[in-house]
Scaffold this motif. Structure first.
Motif, mmCIF file in Angstrom:
data_model
loop_
_atom_site.group_PDB
_atom_site.id
_atom_site.type_symbol
_atom_site.label_atom_id
_atom_site.label_comp_id
_atom_site.label_asym_id
_atom_site.label_seq_id
_atom_site.Cartn_x
_atom_site.Cartn_y
_atom_site.Cartn_z
ATOM 1 N N GLU A 295 0.849 -1.183 0.000
ATOM 2 C CA GLU A 295 0.000 0.000 0.000
ATOM 3 C C GLU A 295 0.886 1.235 0.000
ATOM 4 N N VAL A 296 0.268 2.380 -0.238
ATOM 5 C CA VAL A 296 1.021 3.631 -0.253
ATOM 6 C C VAL A 296 1.525 3.913 1.161
ATOM 7 N N PRO A 297 2.825 4.048 1.382
ATOM 8 C CA PRO A 297 3.346 4.222 2.745
ATOM 9 C C PRO A 297 3.061 5.623 3.273
ATOM 10 N N SER A 298 2.857 5.696 4.572
ATOM 11 C CA SER A 298 2.607 6.976 5.234
ATOM 12 C C SER A 298 3.655 7.311 6.284
ATOM 13 N N ARG A 299 4.589 6.405 6.544
ATOM 14 C CA ARG A 299 5.633 6.638 7.531
ATOM 15 C C ARG A 299 6.945 6.090 6.996
ATOM 16 N N PRO A 339 3.828 -7.567 -4.285
ATOM 17 C CA PRO A 339 3.724 -6.123 -4.005
ATOM 18 C C PRO A 339 2.889 -5.422 -5.070
ATOM 19 N N THR A 340 2.165 -4.414 -4.638
ATOM 20 C CA THR A 340 1.341 -3.615 -5.552
ATOM 21 C C THR A 340 1.822 -2.187 -5.677
ATOM 22 N N THR A 341 2.726 -1.751 -4.792
ATOM 23 C CA THR A 341 3.158 -0.350 -4.774
ATOM 24 C C THR A 341 4.680 -0.293 -4.701
ATOM 25 N N ALA A 342 5.271 0.524 -5.562
ATOM 26 C CA ALA A 342 6.709 0.813 -5.511
ATOM 27 C C ALA A 342 6.886 2.208 -4.932
ATOM 28 N N ALA A 343 7.536 2.292 -3.783
ATOM 29 C CA ALA A 343 7.723 3.561 -3.078
ATOM 30 C C ALA A 343 9.178 3.989 -3.190
ATOM 31 N N PHE A 344 9.433 5.094 -3.887
ATOM 32 C CA PHE A 344 10.771 5.684 -3.983
ATOM 33 C C PHE A 344 10.944 6.601 -2.771
ATOM 34 N N PRO A 376 5.063 -7.963 -12.164
ATOM 35 C CA PRO A 376 3.800 -7.645 -12.855
ATOM 36 C C PRO A 376 2.686 -7.187 -11.922
ATOM 37 N N SER A 377 2.800 -7.486 -10.621
ATOM 38 C CA SER A 377 1.727 -7.096 -9.700
ATOM 39 C C SER A 377 1.760 -5.614 -9.340
ATOM 40 N N LEU A 378 2.822 -4.901 -9.675
ATOM 41 C CA LEU A 378 2.922 -3.480 -9.333
ATOM 42 C C LEU A 378 1.906 -2.671 -10.132
ATOM 43 N N ARG A 379 1.185 -1.804 -9.420
ATOM 44 C CA ARG A 379 0.194 -0.944 -10.052
ATOM 45 C C ARG A 379 0.416 0.535 -9.763
ATOM 46 N N THR A 380 1.086 0.839 -8.669
ATOM 47 C CA THR A 380 1.215 2.221 -8.215
ATOM 48 C C THR A 380 2.683 2.546 -7.975
ATOM 49 N N PHE A 381 3.100 3.736 -8.443
ATOM 50 C CA PHE A 381 4.474 4.213 -8.245
ATOM 51 C C PHE A 381 4.391 5.568 -7.537
ATOM 52 N N VAL A 382 4.889 5.608 -6.310
ATOM 53 C CA VAL A 382 4.808 6.819 -5.495
ATOM 54 C C VAL A 382 6.162 7.075 -4.849
ATOM 55 N N THR A 383 6.266 8.234 -4.228
ATOM 56 C CA THR A 383 7.435 8.558 -3.409
ATOM 57 C C THR A 383 6.978 8.800 -1.979
ATOM 58 N N ALA A 620 9.340 19.419 10.159
ATOM 59 C CA ALA A 620 8.457 19.232 11.315
ATOM 60 C C ALA A 620 7.833 17.845 11.319
ATOM 61 N N SER A 621 8.575 16.848 10.889
ATOM 62 C CA SER A 621 8.206 15.427 10.871
ATOM 63 C C SER A 621 7.265 15.070 9.738
ATOM 64 N N ILE A 622 6.868 16.015 8.904
ATOM 65 C CA ILE A 622 5.890 15.755 7.847
ATOM 66 C C ILE A 622 6.596 15.166 6.627
ATOM 67 N N MET A 623 5.965 14.192 5.976
ATOM 68 C CA MET A 623 6.401 13.662 4.694
ATOM 69 C C MET A 623 5.184 13.576 3.781
ATOM 70 N N VAL A 624 5.438 13.532 2.471
ATOM 71 C CA VAL A 624 4.351 13.574 1.496
ATOM 72 C C VAL A 624 4.564 12.487 0.454
ATOM 73 N N ASN A 625 3.480 12.170 -0.252
ATOM 74 C CA ASN A 625 3.517 11.208 -1.353
ATOM 75 C C ASN A 625 3.317 11.940 -2.674
ATOM 76 N N TYR A 626 4.230 11.692 -3.625
ATOM 77 C CA TYR A 626 4.060 12.137 -5.017
ATOM 78 C C TYR A 626 3.785 10.889 -5.858
ATOM 79 N N HIS A 627 2.770 10.991 -6.691
ATOM 80 C CA HIS A 627 2.333 9.839 -7.483
ATOM 81 C C HIS A 627 2.812 9.994 -8.916
ATOM 82 N N TYR A 628 3.507 8.971 -9.416
ATOM 83 C CA TYR A 628 3.942 8.929 -10.814
ATOM 84 C C TYR A 628 2.968 8.032 -11.583
ATOM 85 N N ASP A 629 1.966 8.663 -12.185
ATOM 86 C CA ASP A 629 1.022 7.948 -13.043
ATOM 87 C C ASP A 629 1.611 7.958 -14.454
#
Length: 665
Positions: A295-299, A339-344, A376-383, A620-629
């Protein structure tokens, strides 16, 4: 000039000879190029700055350009096609500055590309500084593994330098040597000449480091050269390899595919990719860490491999007698993790001279294509990316809001969010100030009770000891008296002629001294309030216990409500910073600008994603997700390049946060 006269004349002579060498002469430029590169590397930073100024003044000959233009116009007026083509070729040759010819000749020499990248790094450093030229040479790679990775301060400084260079609005280090408006060769328009030289270098390097010449290297513990892996360890800036080679092996390994990874994913694989150039063998120009998750990571903890726990010392348990056969166990085993999500989550380039050359975006796209083919199972590419400019921006906005007394300009709720944040921080400061006297009184009361208990125990001990001594003295006196009486009786019987054995005196047994009873002290008082790390002058130096989940309901104490107000305000203001803070119609945050230029979309903002020290300092401990569609990347890239943040791609949730500036609903 920062160069001695003799060195200046020597360098000018070398540059002139290289520029005037005939195109077919390959031997002479190699000798001259080697001499020039050796002379530059021997210079101190101020001397290098002088050389760059000389090179920047190697400009076109305006008289030759004017004559070529006149020949072209004459050929066009006479309708002579052949003469017109020759005149156009002559004009193009006249418009090529000697500095570009020199750069092209140097690039052909062994080690020439590396030299040009390092030279541009010096030039960018000069453009980015307001003070004297930095007394530091470019980092020299080493094949041996480093003892420790780069520090977080290094990463933050590199990010700040990148943002300053992107802005391009800093003063010239040579202002003291004559200034922009000064007279003479070293003053007039020097900054603009530096910028023009940097533009030429960036354009030529973009040609030499294009997709056709770069090679994607999937890094592997088993097959990648040790020298390349050692350089990756040395160059890592975002998440240093504090554990050395074992840490690198974990980031290159298979991860915890059989267990649940932190953050909710069913498993995790780790990959690393690098881009290399054939003219710079063994050097990772840029490299990226990838986590394959469910899944899309949040931490950050959900993607960054951690050290394994120490092995257990207990012996393995024997299988039960009724264990199933191996075939049955294999059939009951869970299916392999897909895996379904590749997180850079980390991308680094050790060569600041390649800034502006799109190698980072090229690496992400090629790595995504390679991963999609392998998994082949990867569907989402995010950072999972930091927001390195947020703290600086927020500090400036808070200072302005505080200076205006809370009544400054309010843009779509930003002023209200800042006021709410300042009020929450002030409340926490008062709570901490109130807690300190209460804590002092509690400590004083506990100390007093301890002293009284100790005094009582000492008194009881003294009384018990005195009683024991008194009983011992009485017992001893009684024994002595009985002994004296027995002796007198024996003497009397002897004298009377009656022999009798003297009775054995009975010595009285002393009683044991009772064990003194020590008074039990009361339990140490609890801390009235843990250190929040916030105060009214520097409210974000340490966020401390605020890094908990944002409450979604239920009964809350006033402290929890205020802490949630701080969290909500920070998340909303971060969304506004990413979506609205601009410079020249581009995103102010360097990481956001990088991903937006590459065609990514901002889809989520996560609180307390990186509570480490450098995570607090940067964002301030915040991180964000950028999506590469991938189907939309090119269109988003073109829209951002053409219109800037007016065409910034972000999810509706992020835009709602940016407009609300402090509300999560």
């Amino acid at each position: 000039p920062p160069l001695p006269r003799a060195d200046e004349q020597r360098l000018r002579g070398l540059l002139r000879e290289i520029a005037q060498t005939p195109p077919g002469d390959d031997v002479l430029p190699a000798r001259l190029g080697k001499s020039l590169m050796s002379a530059y590397e021997a210079l101190q930073p101020p001397g290098r700055l002088g050389f760059l100024s000389i090179l920047a003044r190697q400009d076109v000959d305006l008289s030759t350009v004017r004559r070529s233009c006149q020949n072209l116009l004459a050929a066009e007026d006479d309708c002579r096609a052949a003469a017109s083509l020759r005149a156009r070729g002559a004009l193009r040759e006249a418009l090529e500055p000697p500095s570009e010819r020199i750069i092209g000749r140097l690039a052909q020499q062994p080690g020439g590309l590396r030299f040009l990248v390092a030279m541009r790094a010096d030039l960018l450093s000069a453009l980015a500084q307001r003070g004297p030229f930095a007394e530091a040479a470019p980092p020299s790679p080493s094949l041996s593994p480093p003892a420790a990775g780069s520090s977080a301060a290094t990463a933050a400084a590199a990010t700040a330098a990148a943002a300053a260079a992107e802005a391009g609005s800093v003063a010239s280090p040579l202002a003291a040597e004559g200034g922009e408006a000064g007279e003479g060769e070293w003053g007039e328009g020097l900054r603009e000449r530096w910028r023009a030289l940097d533009g030429s270098l960036r354009r030529l390097l973009s040609t030499w480091f294009d997709q056709g010449l770069l090679k994607l290297e999937p890094l592997s513990w088993e097959t990648s050269p040790a020298g390349l892996l050692g350089r990756v360890m040395q160059y890592e800036r975002v998440h240093p390899f504090t554990g050395g080679w074992p840490d690198l092996q974990r980031r290159l390994g298979g991860g915890d595919a059989d267990g649940a990874s932190e953050g909710g994913a069913a498993g995790r694989y780790n990959r690393m990719f690098a881009l290399t150039h054939p003219r710079m063998p063994g050097e990772p120009l840029v490299f990226v860490h990838v986590a394959l998750v469910g899944e899309v990571p949040s931490r950050l903890a959900a993607v960054l491999p951690s050290a394994p726990p120490p092995p257990s010392v207990s012996p393995p348990s024997a299988p039960p007698p009724s264990a199933s056969p191996p075939a049955a166990a294999a059939s009951a085993a869970p299916p392999p993790f897909a895996p379904t999500t590749a997180a850079f989550y980390s991308i680094s380039s050790p060569f600041s001279g390649l800034r502006g050359v799109p190698v980072g975006g090229l690496l992400i796209k090629q790595a995504a294509a390679s991963l999609a083919a392998a998994e082949p199972s990867l569907r989402t590419f995010v950072t999972l990316s930091p927001v390195p400019g947020f703290r600086t921006w927020l500090t400036a906005r808070l200072a302005r809001q505080r200076a205006s007394g809370g009544g400054g300009e309010d843009l779509s709720g930003e002023g209200a969010a800042l006021n709410e944040l300042l009020q929450a921080c002030a409340w926490l400061h008062l709570a901490c100030a109130s807690a300190v006297p209460r804590l002092h009184l509690a400590c004083a009361s506990a100390v007093l009770r301890l002293h009284l208990a100790c005094a009582s125990a000492v008194l009881r001990l003294h009384l018990a000891c005195a009683s024991a001594v008194l009983r011992l003295h009485l017992a001893c006196a009684s024994a002595v008296l009985r002994l004296h009486l027995a002796c007198a009786s024996a003497v009397l019987r002897l004298h009377l002629g009656r022999t009798s054995a003297a009775p054995r005196p009975h010595l009285g047994r002393t009683s044991a001294a009772p064990r003194p009873h020590l008074g039990r002290t009361s339990a140490a008082p609890r801390q009235a309030l843990s250190a929040a790390g916030l105060d009214e002058t520097a409210p974000f130096s340490e966020l401390g216990p605020l890094h908990g989940p944002i409450s979604t309901g239920g009964v809350q104490s006033p402290e929890q409500e205020r802490a949630d107000a701080v969290r909500r305000s920070l998340v909303g203001l971060c969304a506004r910073y990413l979506c609205r803070a601009t410079q020249r119609q581009r995103a102010l945050d360097p990481v956001a600008g990088f991903h937006m230029r590459n065609g990514a979309a901002l889809i989520a903002i996560h609180w307390a994603a990186n509570p480490s020290s450098y995570g607090l300092e940067e964002s301030a401990s915040i991180m964000v997700n950028y999506h590469y569609d991938m189907p939309e990347v090119e269109a988003r890239h073109s829209a951002y390049v053409a219109k800037g943040v007016t065409e910034l791609a972000a999810s509706p949730e992020v835009w709602r946060l940016a407009h609300a500036s402090g509300s999560l609903t």
